[in-house]
Design an enzyme around this catalytic site. Sequence first.
Site, PDB file in Angstrom:
ATOM      1  CD  GLU A  58     -64.557  92.320  92.491  1.00  0.00           C
ATOM      2  OE1 GLU A  58     -63.722  93.030  91.900  1.00  0.00           O
ATOM      3  OE2 GLU A  58     -64.589  92.193  93.732  1.00  0.00           O
ATOM      4  CD  GLU A 116     -59.851  90.958  94.303  1.00  0.00           C
ATOM      5  OE1 GLU A 116     -59.112  91.889  94.639  1.00  0.00           O
ATOM      6  OE2 GLU A 116     -60.148  90.721  93.125  1.00  0.00           O
TER       7      GLU A 116
HETATM    8  C1  GLA Z   1     -60.903  94.113  93.129  1.00  0.00           C
HETATM    9  C2  GLA Z   1     -61.764  94.344  94.364  1.00  0.00           C
HETATM   10  C3  GLA Z   1     -62.883  95.323  94.091  1.00  0.00           C
HETATM   11  C4  GLA Z   1     -62.382  96.516  93.311  1.00  0.00           C
HETATM   12  C5  GLA Z   1     -61.752  96.042  92.017  1.00  0.00           C
HETATM   13  C6  GLA Z   1     -61.232  97.159  91.144  1.00  0.00           C
HETATM   14  O1  GLA Z   1     -61.440  93.168  92.353  1.00  0.00           O
HETATM   15  O2  GLA Z   1     -62.292  93.142  94.849  1.00  0.00           O
HETATM   16  O3  GLA Z   1     -63.417  95.726  95.316  1.00  0.00           O
HETATM   17  O4  GLA Z   1     -61.437  97.185  94.082  1.00  0.00           O
HETATM   18  O5  GLA Z   1     -60.656  95.241  92.322  1.00  0.00           O
HETATM   19  O6  GLA Z   1     -62.190  98.080  90.851  1.00  0.00           O
END
Ligand code: GLA
Length: 567
Positions: free
Chosen positions: A219, A143
């Site tokens: 995710e 991210e």
């Molecule tokens: C983001 C991050 C993950 C985690 C989620 C929340 O998507 O990429 O590593 O921190 O948020 O759980």
Amino acid sequence: MAPVPVSGALHYFRVLPEQWPQRLAMLRAMGLDAVETYLAWNMHEPTPGTFVLGGRADVGRFLDLAADAGLDAIVRPGPYICAEWDNGGLPSWLLADRSARLRCSDPGFLGHVARYFDAVLPAIAERQRTRGGNVVTLQVENEYGSYGTDRRYLEWLCDALRERGIDVPLATSDGASDYQLTGGTIPGVPAAVNFGDDPEKAFATLARYRPDDPPRCMEFWNGWFDHWGERHHTRPAADAAAVLERILATGASVNLYMAHGGTNFGTTAGANLGGAESVGGYQPTVTSYDYDAPIDERGAPTAKFHAFREVLARHRTEAVPEPEPLPPVLPAGTVRLDDTLRLLDVPPASVTGSAVPRTFEELGLHHGLVLYRSAIPGPRDSHPLHLDGLADRAHVFVDGALTAVLERSAETSVPVAVKGESASLEILVESMGRVNYGPGLGDRKGLVGGVRHDQQFLHGWTASTHPLDDISELPWGTADTAGRGPTYHRGVLTVAEPRDGYLALPGWTKGYVWVNGFCLGRYWDRGPQRTLYLPWPLLRPGANELVVLELDGVTEPVVEIRTEPEL
Ligand code: GLA
């Protein structure tokens, strides 16, 4: 429609190795094709240049066990991983240098990343699909669009992976917004989006930037994590399953975050800064990473597991195995912890003198407690004593008496007067998790901004460190235990055979728990987490040592063994 691969996140670093096979089998039984894991740099390189790739850090073995379970693997090596993990996986020793730059093409940072990649990537490279293994994709950074715009850094990472023999497809993943997708994507590397809801909208946003990339969710947040002092998050199974169904209906591939969350053992939990731009109040993450995931913290199927299994069964052609039942948990009971030892009677790991207080990182301490000592000249009237940049919680003793317990983002000052020529000042600082997301990354610990009495900086400090990572040498029975300050308590947990259990600490306030020397993590009476998961591999038949470090005070030194979690 041809079935698309469905994977689920399970971090090897949040589960004991003895339990990896059971957890992986559960992923398979839910109907998943692949496991997804990050790599935790700070677990693999605890001190600069020292690499750990065995035991709990044996990611190669984890990937092999995944293959045995019939699962492909997606690996997200970082270097930054977020993940509610201390400092987003970046080793805290990077912060010993006050001018260190993170997550960008600063040569100092890249030098550390290169050395880490050299050490960790061979175990991944040799297990790639292109060499007959089960690793099918690697993610670049994590991210990145939520953090920066350094395209050179992202391209350097791609080259670094390729130069070390990574030849399976790469991917990036980002939040589904314009600024995140324009900051985090790399030309020529497929992009994915992360979300908890509204899949059609997220994929439409992705398609605006990447009309030719197949839709992919890296995710799908089907649960969520908790902070101390906030509410416990749950998400109804039916709601999460309905969104999973909608994702699959678009023809997208998806990774469930988390399939199984596990535990932030020891001091591995991270933290957030609140507010819309993640620069607000400090929010430390709890010990459990159950995440309200379909497979709970002890590896048991939940209603969400069955709901997901049903959805996935409709989208696949072959049958999946039934989940194996788990053995029972420990019977309920109590353990009295009658031995005591004051923390201040334990010889510190190191004592360092300096003009201004040093941070934990400058002292070479990853986590734990530091006793900072100085003096305030007198006589003088009452003025506020300010702990600038306190991270994260401090017991303040003036002339030996506990004067205040101060806390970051709450109260960091206390009025102090000096009657005589000087007052002794002792400040015992405890670190909580390092911020793992957003502009607050690189969260140093200790008395980071110095200590002032009114506008006057106080100089002349010593710092005594208590790392908490090895309690095998505690000098039990050597000191008079009466008096002030944090105290270790010790008792014996007797079991017929090793089983999972849950420890509850009613009447205790805040601290740490060890079983046979392994630190389960932090507890805090502010909740929401009330029980700590005790995994069976830590126990042996007969007597087991239970140690609690209580920082604030306990009414009755008794720990309860419970049969159900309370998160
Ligand atoms: C983001 C991050 C993950 C985690 C989620 C929340 O998507 O990429 O590593 O921190 O948020 O759980």
